[in-house]
Design an enzyme around this catalytic site. Structure first.
Site, PDB file in Angstrom:
ATOM      1  N   CYS A 116       0.857  -1.191   0.000  1.00 28.29           N
ATOM      2  CA  CYS A 116       0.000   0.000   0.000  1.00 28.29           C
ATOM      3  C   CYS A 116       0.898   1.248   0.000  1.00 28.29           C
ATOM      4  O   CYS A 116       1.708   1.406  -0.915  1.00 28.29           O
ATOM      5  CB  CYS A 116      -0.943  -0.068   1.205  1.00 28.29           C
ATOM      6  SG  CYS A 116      -2.222   1.195   1.310  1.00 28.29           S
ATOM      7  N   ASP A 161      -8.668  -3.086  -8.088  1.00 29.13           N
ATOM      8  CA  ASP A 161      -8.306  -2.058  -7.114  1.00 29.13           C
ATOM      9  C   ASP A 161      -8.906  -0.717  -7.544  1.00 29.13           C
ATOM     10  O   ASP A 161      -8.500  -0.137  -8.553  1.00 29.13           O
ATOM     11  CB  ASP A 161      -6.781  -1.965  -7.036  1.00 29.13           C
ATOM     12  CG  ASP A 161      -6.291  -1.087  -5.901  1.00 29.13           C
ATOM     13  OD1 ASP A 161      -7.031  -0.190  -5.467  1.00 29.13           O
ATOM     14  OD2 ASP A 161      -5.147  -1.299  -5.458  1.00 29.13           O
ATOM     15  N   HIS A 188      -7.501  -4.249  -3.952  1.00 31.44           N
ATOM     16  CA  HIS A 188      -6.451  -3.624  -3.161  1.00 31.44           C
ATOM     17  C   HIS A 188      -6.299  -4.371  -1.835  1.00 31.44           C
ATOM     18  O   HIS A 188      -7.270  -4.808  -1.239  1.00 31.44           O
ATOM     19  CB  HIS A 188      -6.820  -2.163  -2.881  1.00 31.44           C
ATOM     20  CG  HIS A 188      -5.736  -1.381  -2.218  1.00 31.44           C
ATOM     21  ND1 HIS A 188      -4.688  -0.833  -2.922  1.00 31.44           N
ATOM     22  CD2 HIS A 188      -5.528  -1.066  -0.920  1.00 31.44           C
ATOM     23  CE1 HIS A 188      -3.878  -0.202  -2.087  1.00 31.44           C
ATOM     24  NE2 HIS A 188      -4.367  -0.332  -0.861  1.00 31.44           N
TER      25      HIS A 188
END
Length: 220
Positions: A116, A161, A188
């Site tokens: 991330c 995502d 994600h």
């Protein structure tokens, strides 16, 4: 075996989770957190790499602002994490990654893997620090595509995502023509088994590819 140690990065003091493998390490890996802190998931990631033979260190990048941050995977946790990220910028976390890499340099060659926000910091570490890096769904990667990496890279993305578009992925791919860019039938955060977006098959395949990458580029 795992322990918590202290690092100095410029004017910042921060802790780091250090996971030590059995026997002689293959090398060192800096594990770069999501925006939720060095929480149970990131500690598990470090432990997992240690079981594979790597000396793994996860610096607590939020410590200079607030020590011991571990946020929930909720809207409130996301908002709080984004606030920390905005206050830190990129240079202070990058200095912390460099300090963590120095701490484990005795294990051999060092690489970086991030998730991330940490995925984008891993990309930046390949550019600024010359460390081989693997970026998992780094939402800010496109900020750095005008810069040339000094070390090998690998990228993992989820096709579904909502935070990272196909155009974003293509921008990263074009900027790094020699780097493998893998796209999974996932969302994600697919590597994190504490999130609803966890995808076991994608996580397993990405992990296998990541381990192969570090074995190749760190000489283990």
């Amino acid at each position: 075996m795992a322990t918590t140690i202290q690092l100095t990065a410029g004017n910042d003091q921060l802790s780091a989770y250090l996971a030590t493998p059995e026997g002689t390490p293959k090398g060192g890996l800096v594990i770069v957190q999501e925006i939720f802190g060095v929480n149970a998931h990131i500690r598990d990631v470090a432990d997992r790499y240690a079981r594979e033979g790597w000396l793994a260190i996860a610096p607590a990048l939020f410590d200079p602002i607030q020590p011991g941050v571990e946020l929930d995977y909720t809207a409130d946790g996301l908002a709080e994490g984004l606030d920390f990220v905005g206050k830190l910028g990129f240079e202070r976390p990058l200095a912390a990654i460099a300090a963590a890499a120095r701490e484990i340099a005795h294990a051999g060659k060092v690489g970086v893997v991030g998730y991330c926000w940490g995925g984008s910091l891993a990309y930046l570490a390949a550019i600024k620090l010359g460390l081989p890096a693997v970026s998992y769904y780094g939402g800010r990667n496109t900020l750095f595509t005008d810069q040339v990496a000094k070390a090998p890279l690998m990228f993992h993305y989820g096709e579904h995502d909502a935070h990272i578009s196909a155009a974003d992925r293509e921008q990263v791919r074009k900027a790094n023509p020699d780097a493998p860019v893998y796209v999974y039938d996932a969302d994600h955060g697919f590597n994190c088994d504490r999130r609803g977006s966890y995808d076991a098959a994608a996580a397993k395949l990405a992990q296998e590819r990541t381990l192969a990458f570090f074995s190749q580029h760190l000489g283990a």
